[in-house]
Design a protein around this motif. Structure first.
Motif, PDB file in Angstrom:
ATOM      1  N   LYS A 102       0.830  -1.204   0.000  1.00 28.44           N
ATOM      2  CA  LYS A 102       0.000   0.000   0.000  1.00 28.44           C
ATOM      3  C   LYS A 102       0.860   1.247   0.000  1.00 28.44           C
ATOM      4  CE  LYS A 102      -3.930   2.090   2.416  1.00 28.44           C
ATOM      5  NZ  LYS A 102      -4.871   1.961   3.570  1.00 28.44           N
ATOM      6  N   ARG A 103       1.931   1.243   0.797  1.00 26.46           N
ATOM      7  CA  ARG A 103       2.828   2.402   0.840  1.00 26.46           C
ATOM      8  C   ARG A 103       3.557   2.576  -0.492  1.00 26.46           C
ATOM      9  NH1 ARG A 103       3.762   0.467   6.277  1.00 26.46           N
ATOM     10  NH2 ARG A 103       5.583  -0.721   5.575  1.00 26.46           N
ATOM     11  N   ALA A 104       4.021   1.471  -1.075  1.00 25.69           N
ATOM     12  CA  ALA A 104       4.778   1.552  -2.328  1.00 25.69           C
ATOM     13  C   ALA A 104       3.912   2.031  -3.486  1.00 25.69           C
ATOM     14  CB  ALA A 104       5.372   0.184  -2.653  1.00 25.69           C
ATOM     15  N   LEU A 105       2.680   1.569  -3.546  1.00 23.35           N
ATOM     16  CA  LEU A 105       1.814   1.876  -4.686  1.00 23.35           C
ATOM     17  C   LEU A 105       1.076   3.199  -4.550  1.00 23.35           C
ATOM     18  CD1 LEU A 105       0.280  -1.655  -5.368  1.00 23.35           C
ATOM     19  CD2 LEU A 105       2.140  -0.525  -6.604  1.00 23.35           C
ATOM     20  N   HIS A 106       1.208   3.825  -3.411  1.00 30.37           N
ATOM     21  CA  HIS A 106       0.472   5.064  -3.138  1.00 30.37           C
ATOM     22  C   HIS A 106       0.671   6.121  -4.223  1.00 30.37           C
ATOM     23  CE1 HIS A 106      -1.304   8.376  -0.937  1.00 30.37           C
ATOM     24  NE2 HIS A 106      -0.184   9.065  -1.045  1.00 30.37           N
ATOM     25  N   THR A 107       1.873   6.219  -4.761  1.00 28.98           N
ATOM     26  CA  THR A 107       2.171   7.271  -5.741  1.00 28.98           C
ATOM     27  C   THR A 107       2.150   6.794  -7.184  1.00 28.98           C
ATOM     28  OG1 THR A 107       4.550   6.876  -5.537  1.00 28.98           O
ATOM     29  CG2 THR A 107       3.588   8.538  -4.069  1.00 28.98           C
ATOM     30  N   VAL A 108       1.975   5.495  -7.417  1.00 27.44           N
ATOM     31  CA  VAL A 108       2.064   4.992  -8.796  1.00 27.44           C
ATOM     32  C   VAL A 108       0.809   4.249  -9.254  1.00 27.44           C
ATOM     33  CG1 VAL A 108       4.581   4.863  -8.797  1.00 27.44           C
ATOM     34  CG2 VAL A 108       3.240   2.874  -8.065  1.00 27.44           C
ATOM     35  N   ALA A 109      -0.195   4.135  -8.407  1.00 27.50           N
ATOM     36  CA  ALA A 109      -1.433   3.449  -8.788  1.00 27.50           C
ATOM     37  C   ALA A 109      -2.641   4.198  -8.237  1.00 27.50           C
ATOM     38  CB  ALA A 109      -1.432   2.010  -8.287  1.00 27.50           C
ATOM     39  N   ASN A 110      -3.684   4.273  -9.038  1.00 26.29           N
ATOM     40  CA  ASN A 110      -4.928   4.895  -8.592  1.00 26.29           C
ATOM     41  C   ASN A 110      -5.767   3.944  -7.753  1.00 26.29           C
ATOM     42  OD1 ASN A 110      -4.522   5.944 -11.746  1.00 26.29           O
ATOM     43  ND2 ASN A 110      -4.960   7.568 -10.263  1.00 26.29           N
ATOM     44  N   ARG A 111      -5.601   2.648  -8.012  1.00 25.94           N
ATOM     45  CA  ARG A 111      -6.404   1.654  -7.312  1.00 25.94           C
ATOM     46  C   ARG A 111      -5.605   0.366  -7.163  1.00 25.94           C
ATOM     47  NH1 ARG A 111     -12.062  -0.951  -9.509  1.00 25.94           N
ATOM     48  NH2 ARG A 111     -10.735  -1.135 -11.344  1.00 25.94           N
ATOM     49  N   VAL A 112      -5.783  -0.306  -6.026  1.00 27.99           N
ATOM     50  CA  VAL A 112      -5.125  -1.587  -5.766  1.00 27.99           C
ATOM     51  C   VAL A 112      -6.185  -2.589  -5.341  1.00 27.99           C
ATOM     52  CG1 VAL A 112      -3.381  -2.822  -4.437  1.00 27.99           C
ATOM     53  CG2 VAL A 112      -3.014  -0.407  -5.034  1.00 27.99           C
ATOM     54  N   LEU A 113      -6.194  -3.745  -5.993  1.00 26.15           N
ATOM     55  CA  LEU A 113      -7.145  -4.801  -5.672  1.00 26.15           C
ATOM     56  C   LEU A 113      -6.392  -6.065  -5.286  1.00 26.15           C
ATOM     57  CD1 LEU A 113      -9.541  -4.309  -8.723  1.00 26.15           C
ATOM     58  CD2 LEU A 113      -9.884  -3.455  -6.394  1.00 26.15           C
ATOM     59  N   ASN A 114      -6.702  -6.625  -4.124  1.00 23.02           N
ATOM     60  CA  ASN A 114      -6.074  -7.857  -3.658  1.00 23.02           C
ATOM     61  C   ASN A 114      -7.074  -8.997  -3.759  1.00 23.02           C
ATOM     62  OD1 ASN A 114      -3.736  -6.387  -2.974  1.00 23.02           O
ATOM     63  ND2 ASN A 114      -4.583  -5.886  -0.963  1.00 23.02           N
ATOM     64  N   LEU A 115      -6.743 -10.015  -4.560  1.00 19.27           N
ATOM     65  CA  LEU A 115      -7.704 -11.082  -4.835  1.00 19.27           C
ATOM     66  C   LEU A 115      -7.802 -12.117  -3.726  1.00 19.27           C
ATOM     67  CD1 LEU A 115      -7.305 -11.710  -8.669  1.00 19.27           C
ATOM     68  CD2 LEU A 115      -8.670 -10.016  -7.441  1.00 19.27           C
ATOM     69  N   GLY A 116      -6.791 -12.221  -2.873  1.00 18.06           N
ATOM     70  CA  GLY A 116      -6.906 -13.079  -1.699  1.00 18.06           C
ATOM     71  C   GLY A 116      -6.618 -14.558  -1.903  1.00 18.06           C
ATOM     72  N   PHE A 117      -5.978 -14.925  -3.011  1.00 17.34           N
ATOM     73  CA  PHE A 117      -5.603 -16.321  -3.197  1.00 17.34           C
ATOM     74  C   PHE A 117      -4.318 -16.618  -2.420  1.00 17.34           C
ATOM     75  CE2 PHE A 117      -8.206 -15.362  -6.929  1.00 17.34           C
ATOM     76  CZ  PHE A 117      -9.098 -16.428  -6.893  1.00 17.34           C
ATOM     77  N   VAL A 118      -4.154 -17.881  -2.019  1.00 13.67           N
ATOM     78  CA  VAL A 118      -3.025 -18.259  -1.172  1.00 13.67           C
ATOM     79  C   VAL A 118      -1.762 -18.437  -2.008  1.00 13.67           C
ATOM     80  CG1 VAL A 118      -2.107 -20.023   0.397  1.00 13.67           C
ATOM     81  CG2 VAL A 118      -4.517 -19.343   0.545  1.00 13.67           C
ATOM     82  N   ASP A 119      -0.692 -17.824  -1.560  1.00 11.46           N
ATOM     83  CA  ASP A 119       0.638 -17.920  -2.167  1.00 11.46           C
ATOM     84  C   ASP A 119       1.050 -19.392  -2.296  1.00 11.46           C
ATOM     85  OD1 ASP A 119       3.622 -18.109  -2.128  1.00 11.46           O
ATOM     86  OD2 ASP A 119       3.524 -15.933  -1.934  1.00 11.46           O
ATOM     87  N   GLY A 120       1.707 -19.723  -3.424  1.00 13.50           N
ATOM     88  CA  GLY A 120       2.084 -21.101  -3.707  1.00 13.50           C
ATOM     89  C   GLY A 120       2.914 -21.767  -2.623  1.00 13.50           C
ATOM     90  N   LEU A 121       3.755 -21.008  -1.957  1.00 21.40           N
ATOM     91  CA  LEU A 121       4.611 -21.570  -0.917  1.00 21.40           C
ATOM     92  C   LEU A 121       3.803 -22.050   0.285  1.00 21.40           C
ATOM     93  CD1 LEU A 121       7.622 -22.062  -0.392  1.00 21.40           C
ATOM     94  CD2 LEU A 121       7.725 -19.830   0.728  1.00 21.40           C
ATOM     95  N   TRP A 122       2.567 -21.551   0.386  1.00 18.49           N
ATOM     96  CA  TRP A 122       1.737 -21.859   1.555  1.00 18.49           C
ATOM     97  C   TRP A 122       0.478 -22.647   1.193  1.00 18.49           C
ATOM     98  CZ3 TRP A 122       4.788 -19.916   5.289  1.00 18.49           C
ATOM     99  CH2 TRP A 122       5.643 -18.850   4.921  1.00 18.49           C
ATOM    100  N   ARG A 123       0.257 -22.929  -0.095  1.00 14.75           N
ATOM    101  CA  ARG A 123      -0.973 -23.610  -0.497  1.00 14.75           C
ATOM    102  C   ARG A 123      -0.983 -25.068  -0.042  1.00 14.75           C
ATOM    103  NH1 ARG A 123      -0.725 -20.401  -5.134  1.00 14.75           N
ATOM    104  NH2 ARG A 123      -0.074 -21.976  -6.639  1.00 14.75           N
ATOM    105  N   LYS A 124      -2.149 -25.492   0.452  1.00 14.45           N
ATOM    106  CA  LYS A 124      -2.316 -26.870   0.918  1.00 14.45           C
ATOM    107  C   LYS A 124      -3.362 -27.582   0.081  1.00 14.45           C
ATOM    108  CE  LYS A 124      -0.988 -25.644   5.645  1.00 14.45           C
ATOM    109  NZ  LYS A 124      -1.377 -25.586   7.067  1.00 14.45           N
ATOM    110  N   LYS A 125      -3.246 -28.895   0.016  1.00 12.46           N
ATOM    111  CA  LYS A 125      -4.174 -29.709  -0.755  1.00 12.46           C
ATOM    112  C   LYS A 125      -5.582 -29.606  -0.170  1.00 12.46           C
ATOM    113  CE  LYS A 125      -0.600 -33.006  -2.122  1.00 12.46           C
ATOM    114  NZ  LYS A 125      -0.113 -34.404  -2.020  1.00 12.46           N
TER     115      LYS A 125
END
Length: 257
Positions: free
Chosen positions: A85-108
């Motif tokens: 959020k801090r990084a994108l504050h000056t370079v994006a008008n909108r940020v959307l987080n889809l909420g899928f689990v990162d591959g390193l943490w995904r479980k069957k």
């Protein structure tokens, strides 16, 4: 080359969507490009894999936590979201987080009680990608991800207008989450612009996506780029030697637009 790409996009006045596998990827590979577009085009960043699952963690996941100086993955990802959020504050008008689990943490999804019990001692047994080196970096999408991939497709189709200019990773470095996003975007948006994934492209060679595309290389203002990347404090030591961002270009593969 820089002027050809950026001037054409600015002149089009079309909205720009940057499909980022993780919180830092859009800035790492295209942060200065977004900086150049923000005053002219509406810029949206869509982060796809923005969650971690709870313990027990695989050895690869534990190593990642150690590098980030965290013990709890959920807390780490809460901090990563704040950094983004801090990084994108000056370079994006909108940020959307889809909420899928990162591959390193995904479980069957379907695990029998006996296997679940064993996984308390050996979490790799129920991990979709048990190791980073031998599973996460092999460009072999697990069948466990099939349903998730369809959900990602539906979300992107609902969020991105037909006239948008779409940016996505080329998946240089073979990270499975980058590869999934690359393949999904290539299927849904044939005219998408693909970035060469930094910093993985320092040691890995880019192989263009299937369609023939022009190559554009942008020389960013290094101070601007380092300031943007510097917001991702939890990731710096894992990405760069001594946490120092080397000079680099932003490289894109695009059909003529």
């Amino acid at each position: 080359m820089k002027n050809d790409l950026i001037k054409t996009i600015i002149a089009s006045k079309k909205p720009c969507y940057f499909i980022s596998p993780h919180f830092d990827d859009a800035v790492l590979s295209a942060g200065f490009t977004m900086h150049s577009l923000i005053d002219h085009n509406h810029v949206t960043v869509i982060n796809v894999f923005t969650k971690a699952d709870v313990a027990p963690y695989t050895l690869s996941a534990k190593k990642n936590l150690l590098t980030c100086h965290y013990h709890d993955a959920v807390e780490l990802f809460e901090e990563r979201e704040k950094e983004d959020k801090r990084a994108l504050h000056t370079v994006a008008n909108r940020v959307l987080n889809l909420g899928f689990v990162d591959g390193l943490w995904r479980k069957k999804h379907s695990v029998n009680p006996f296997m679940r019990m064993l996984a308390k001692k050996l979490p790799e047994l129920t991990a979709v990608y048990p190791t980073y080196r031998f599973h996460m970096l092999k460009k072999r999408i697990s069948s466990e991800d099939a349903e998730m991939i369809e959900m990602i497709k539906k979300k992107l189709l609902n969020l991105i207008p037909k006239d948008a200019i779409v940016f996505a990773p080329l998946s240089v470095g073979n990270h499975i989450d980058h590869f999934i996003v690359c393949k999904v975007v290539e299927e849904l948006f044939p005219s998408a612009i693909f970035w060469s994934d930094f910093p993985y492209n320092i040691s890995a060679h880019a192989v263009p996506v299937s369609a023939e595309r022009d190559v554009y290389e942008i020389n960013p203002d290094q101070a601007v780029k380092r300031t943007l990347i510097g917001e991702y404090k939890t990731q710096l030591n894992g990405l760069f030697v001594n946490g120092k961002v080397p000079e680099h270009t932003e490289k894109f593969y695009s059909k003529r637009i």
